[in-house]
Design an enzyme around this catalytic site. Sequence first.
Site, short mmCIF file in Angstrom:
data_model
loop_
_atom_site.label_atom_id
_atom_site.label_comp_id
_atom_site.label_asym_id
_atom_site.label_seq_id
_atom_site.Cartn_x
_atom_site.Cartn_y
_atom_site.Cartn_z
N GLU A 1 18.23 -25.23 2.84
CA GLU A 1 17.43 -26.17 3.32
C GLU A 1 17.40 -26.09 5.00
OE1 GLU A 1 20.05 -27.61 5.17
OE2 GLU A 1 21.19 -26.42 4.25
N GLU B 1 21.17 -23.36 5.53
CA GLU B 1 19.15 -22.02 5.27
C GLU B 1 19.79 -21.53 3.65
OE1 GLU B 1 19.01 -19.56 8.60
OE2 GLU B 1 18.90 -21.05 10.05
#
Lengths: 354, 354
Positions: free
Chosen positions: A179, A322
């Site tokens: 994310e 991420e």
Amino acid sequence: MNACPYPTRLRDSLPVPDARAADAARSRQRRLTKPAGSLGALEGLAVRIAALQARERPSAQRVHVTVFAADHGVAVEGVSAFPQSVTAQMIDNFAAGGAAIAVLARELGARLEVVDLGTVSPRVRREPGVIVRHLGPGTANLAREAAMSASQLAQALCAGAEAAHRAAEQRADLFVGGEMGIANTTAATALACALLDLPASAVAGPGTGLDAAGVARKTAVIDRALALHGACADDPLDTLRRLGGFEIAALAGAYIACAQRRIPSVVDGFIASVAALCALRISPLLSPWLICSHRSAEPGHSAVLRALDAQPLLDLGLRLGEGSGAALAIPLLRAACALHSQMATFDEAGVATA
Amino acid sequence: MNACPYPTRLRDSLPVPDARAADAARSRQRRLTKPAGSLGALEGLAVRIAALQARERPSAQRVHVTVFAADHGVAVEGVSAFPQSVTAQMIDNFAAGGAAIAVLARELGARLEVVDLGTVSPRVRREPGVIVRHLGPGTANLAREAAMSASQLAQALCAGAEAAHRAAEQRADLFVGGEMGIANTTAATALACALLDLPASAVAGPGTGLDAAGVARKTAVIDRALALHGACADDPLDTLRRLGGFEIAALAGAYIACAQRRIPSVVDGFIASVAALCALRISPLLSPWLICSHRSAEPGHSAVLRALDAQPLLDLGLRLGEGSGAALAIPLLRAACALHSQMATFDEAGVATA
């Protein structure tokens, strides 16, 4: 935007780990040329993945990595160390290969896909290869109103399910979800507080790098949001809609949809773990399908890991997101599977046992 | 056996980490597209390896793995869960590719070399490719006499230096040393006790799988050996000669000789860490060249790691040896180097800073 048929399937039953494959894997572990238990956590991991993949010799070779990115209305409350324009800029950086998760995916030989769920700023560089599923210019400000409409929540969950579908099409052994979204530790912290019935002060941390005053401001914003939306942990979908983010909902949808396709998910740090906790509350049999990769430096992560009953593999002080921590754990899963599948047995090697 | 010229060079000065490369690496870390510090321990690792390799962008691609194997006379005291014949059998298993470290070396794309320093039983299968440096049919029983003669110690140290020489010839970025030898946790524990001035009860553990009665017997044997040989920590070479093993001395020699060639060593678990501690006492500037990979399940490992002032990367309950834990940490070192070298800077990616 067309309606997504997926959300109605969120509560479908999940496959259960295969007990026969687990037994066969456990038996194989006992015959490998090493003292019993000497590979520590890797032995249980191999058995666990065998059970999930329903085969005596599991694999962690094919990894599908999806990063979901979106902006957060709550950023206007000054809860992040970075400006909101960074979300769109980082989407280009993922696609161009310069971001941490892009480097790690290359190292793993894994394809990285990036899903843009909506940002405040437009992408200036417009790198190709980004999957665009705009649900709006970021969520609404959860400190003042619900972050998402019911339709946005459904579409975000659906974007996650689509990623799971692509992972299955590519016959992925494992799914890694990442994310990105400025201010998304605020949304994740609010969600964790609501689901775990904790005050913001017990969970809130510096995120990307707030100082003490910034953390205090963030804590106050989250407490205000919790008071506004009320205790709603009994309805995890509504909690996710009110306090979550597009990318957090997409991750939750992806975890459930991957499990429905027998693909274990390797869960990243604080925000991904909160998404996993949302998913687990929506689909209570999800637990075995979530492999938690690491303990983040974000202080609230430990409470979320306890709620997930997880023993993370790594503890390196990471706090990037991420999907980077999950990607860093993949070589351990690959090693666990390779040792399990390729080591000689005592019989094969002519080695005496204890 | 010819005399080895190496031991006289053990106290030669070591190269020091390159401060300019460290500064350049630190500056680069600050410009990469991530919040400062968000890659946790990996950031310091990249800077550390940059300083050791004296280049701004370090590498962990080329890894030289050497497993040293030898038998231990103290095995006759009943201090191991496995019969002594296993040492020779495992040498064949390393060479044939069936042992854990052989699987892990393949996964890493690293060559594995096996050095046979002397076993009680002959190798029945006689797999090719083993480097033979027989110093005798194992050490003498350290509970009754010195484990090695001065000549055997010199030859063992030399076997380690030869491995470092081969690593340098292959332009290795990193060296991984492993060990195998039934009863070698007893020798390593005795060494740790002598070097750290601790009683056996503070360090001894189950090794490959002793029960409580076995650990008590092992503890008594080690205390007897410590009383016999006297406190001798002021002379680490003589301590190593009296209480060590061929493979432990070879590892110590390899760590020092690698550092002399600017090759950092990734240190495995309890036994390798004791070898590293011996090497550090012999060559006090060795410390920066030792990267400790993991915290073993063997209880005495924590005291040794404290003496090495080490923060290991992994804590997975491993207790196999062979270099397996060090091999499992290599992907983290590779990731640290790849992230450091390949991530885009804020300028390159057009991403705003905090």
